[in-house]
Scaffold this motif. Sequence first.
Motif, PDB file in Angstrom:
ATOM      1  N   PHE A 158      37.768  39.056  47.219  1.00  0.00           N
ATOM      2  CA  PHE A 158      38.823  39.246  46.336  1.00  0.00           C
ATOM      3  C   PHE A 158      39.812  37.803  46.844  1.00  0.00           C
TER       4      PHE A 158
ATOM      5  N   GLY B 232      44.600  42.245  42.565  1.00  0.00           N
ATOM      6  CA  GLY B 232      43.672  43.212  43.277  1.00  0.00           C
ATOM      7  C   GLY B 232      43.425  44.520  42.329  1.00  0.00           C
TER       8      GLY B 232
ATOM      9  N   TYR C 172      41.190  46.996  49.757  1.00  0.00           N
ATOM     10  CA  TYR C 172      40.512  45.774  50.154  1.00  0.00           C
ATOM     11  C   TYR C 172      40.681  45.569  51.839  1.00  0.00           C
TER      12      TYR C 172
ATOM     13  N   LEU D 242      33.621  48.777  42.342  1.00  0.00           N
ATOM     14  CA  LEU D 242      34.574  48.563  42.939  1.00  0.00           C
ATOM     15  C   LEU D 242      35.636  49.850  42.723  1.00  0.00           C
TER      16      LEU D 242
ATOM     17  N   ASP E 113      34.863  43.216  50.638  1.00  0.00           N
ATOM     18  CA  ASP E 113      35.758  43.235  49.594  1.00  0.00           C
ATOM     19  C   ASP E 113      36.962  42.263  49.721  1.00  0.00           C
ATOM     20  N   LEU E 114      37.468  42.357  50.669  1.00  0.00           N
ATOM     21  CA  LEU E 114      38.837  41.449  51.123  1.00  0.00           C
ATOM     22  C   LEU E 114      38.286  39.995  50.978  1.00  0.00           C
TER      23      LEU E 114
END
Length: 95
Positions: A68, A16, A58, A26, A64-65
Motif C-alpha cells: 500500500f 487505502g 494494513y 484484500l 500489505d502495508l
Amino acid sequence: MGEHQATSAQAIAIAGLARLASDDDLMMRFCALTGVLANEIRSAAQEPNFLVGVLDFYLAHEPDLIEFAEAEGLDPETIVKARHALSPVDTGEFS
C-alpha cells in the motif's frame, strides 16, 4: 491535531479503502476480519472509526502495508502517523 493533518490522514485512509475496493483478495480478507460485508462497505464508511479500521487492517499485516505504501508513494511510517492522527487515543485494550 491540525485540520491539514486530519485531512491528509483521511486522504490516506480513503486511498487505502480504494485499494481494498480494487483488490478482491484484500477485500475478502478485510470483510472476514471486520465482519463488514462487501455490500455494506459504503454505509459502513460513514461510521467515524471506519477509516481507522482500514488503516489498522494494513498495519496488521506488514506485506500489505508495504504494498500500500509503495503504491501510494508513501513511507510506511506515514501510514502509522495517519492512523494516529485519525484516532490519537485508543480506547480498546487487550487484557
